[in-house]
Enzyme design. Structure first.
Site, PDB file in Angstrom:
ATOM      1  N   VAL A 170      18.981  13.292  19.963  1.00 46.16           N
ATOM      2  CA  VAL A 170      17.987  14.005  20.773  1.00 46.16           C
ATOM      3  C   VAL A 170      18.601  14.798  21.931  1.00 46.16           C
ATOM      4  CG1 VAL A 170      17.500  12.158  22.443  1.00 46.16           C
ATOM      5  CG2 VAL A 170      15.671  13.734  21.753  1.00 46.16           C
ATOM      6  N   TYR A 171      19.829  14.494  22.322  1.00 43.52           N
ATOM      7  CA  TYR A 171      20.423  15.178  23.465  1.00 43.52           C
ATOM      8  C   TYR A 171      20.585  16.671  23.160  1.00 43.52           C
ATOM      9  CZ  TYR A 171      21.711  10.547  25.302  1.00 43.52           C
ATOM     10  OH  TYR A 171      21.690   9.255  25.762  1.00 43.52           O
ATOM     11  N   SER A 172      19.883  17.471  23.939  1.00 38.74           N
ATOM     12  CA  SER A 172      19.893  18.929  23.761  1.00 38.74           C
ATOM     13  C   SER A 172      19.631  19.316  22.315  1.00 38.74           C
ATOM     14  CB  SER A 172      21.222  19.519  24.250  1.00 38.74           C
ATOM     15  OG  SER A 172      21.354  19.362  25.641  1.00 38.74           O
ATOM     16  N   ASP A 173      18.686  18.589  21.697  1.00 41.66           N
ATOM     17  CA  ASP A 173      18.229  18.937  20.353  1.00 41.66           C
ATOM     18  C   ASP A 173      19.376  18.983  19.348  1.00 41.66           C
ATOM     19  OD1 ASP A 173      16.358  19.623  18.413  1.00 41.66           O
ATOM     20  OD2 ASP A 173      16.547  21.777  18.801  1.00 41.66           O
TER      21      ASP A 173
END
Length: 326
Positions: free
Chosen positions: A60-63
């Protein structure tokens, strides 16, 4: 750099883990302060030079762009066999049904996407980012076991949940002969110690490696109370975690500053030194957006606080609202 076994495994990890939430495409994440690839690569390279072999990110970090940046940098700068690469799954990666959670469908989909973004054939530590209240834990643990059996992950870990949930997951795995969690990534620092009530004793008794996130309380332990940064002004997650107890926490930060002054070191070193003394902490997950952040964090390994200093830092703490295991 010092190295230690991750919990009750034979896996050697550096005593500091580089948290990679701060690397990515800012426009694809809720934190506008994250570093782009050009600015992230020198920090990753420096971490390797300092002996850090443990890197933690999440889908999920920065998509997903954090995984991409970390994967490319490690491929260019490191020997894969020497690196311990960790990532996580749970939070929403797309709109609509099955876009988040820990169903078998989600896990099998997200592990393959993470492997592709990271550019690797396997993940050393695959973690569930939160507890999924909408999926039976039996389904989740069996899917994670199958991920390990397929060779896509070497170990599995958990993050940010209540102790009863973690123990239930371990019990389900053990009863069915499935892979058990070897680590717990929890919220733990000098101004948030609620994990000491149940989770930390449980992990110690069960020989679970503890890799705390937010060890510096999103920077609040590193600077004067009145000082602000771009992150502190824009990070809403930080505000939700710590604003409610700011007055009580300030006393702890002031004591931290006093002890750091006596040692003649930056506050970050004392804050991490305290954490490294707390059993069964294995490797705090340290974020870095400047090279100096890594230098300071590594220097903390040489700071050995006295019993009196530890007690002085801990004495002002008051109970906090549970944050993280939600």
């Amino acid at each position: 750099m010092d190295y230690i076994k991750l919990g009750n495994t034979g896996l050697d990890v550096s005593r500091l883990c580089l948290g990679c939430m701060g690397f990515g495409v800012a426009e694809r994440w809720m934190h506008p302060w994250v570093l782009n690839e050009e600015n992230s690569r020198p920090i990753i390279k420096k971490a390797l030079e300092l002996g850090i072999n443990f890197f933690d990110t999440a889908n999920v970090y920065s998509d997903g762009t954090s995984e991409e940046i970390v994967g490319r940098a490690l491929k260019d700068y490191a020997n894969r066999d020497e690196i311990v690469l960790a990532t996580k799954a749970y939070f929403s990666m797309h709109e609509g049904p099955n876009g988040r959670g820990l169903s078998r469908k989600a896990i099998m989909s997200e592990i393959d996407k993470s492997l592709k973004r990271l550019g690797t054939e396997y993940i050393d530590l695959y973690q569930i980012h939160r507890w999924d209240y909408e999926t039976p834990i039996e389904e989740t643990m069996e899917a994670l076991h199958d991920v390990v059996r397929a060779g896509k992950a070497r170990y599995i870990g958990a993050s940010a949940m209540f102790a009863w949930q973690f123990l239930k997951a371990q019990h389900v795995a053990e009863n069915n002969g499935w892979t058990r969690f070897v680590s717990m990534q929890n919220h733990y620092n000098l101004i948030y110690r609620e994990e000491e009530r149940e989770m930390m004793p449980l992990c110690k008794a069960e020989k679970i490696g503890v890799i705390p996130y937010s060890p510096l309380a999103s920077g609040r332990l590193t600077r004067d109370w009145s000082e602000t940064t771009y992150r502190s002004e824009t990070d809403q997650a930080q505000k939700s975690k710590y604003d409610a107890t700011a007055n009580a926490d300030r006393v702890i930060v002031e004591r931290l500053a006093s002890i750091a002054k006596e040692w003649g070191v930056p506050r970050v070193q004392v804050a991490l030194a305290w954490l490294l003394e707390k059993e069964p902490v294995t490797a705090p997950i340290v974020g870095a957006t400047k090279i100096s952040h890594l230098d300071d964090a590594t220097a903390a390994l040489a700071v050995k606080l006295t019993t009196e200093e530890m007690a002085s830092l801990e004495e002002p703490y008051i109970p906090h609202r549970v944050v993280g295991a939600l």
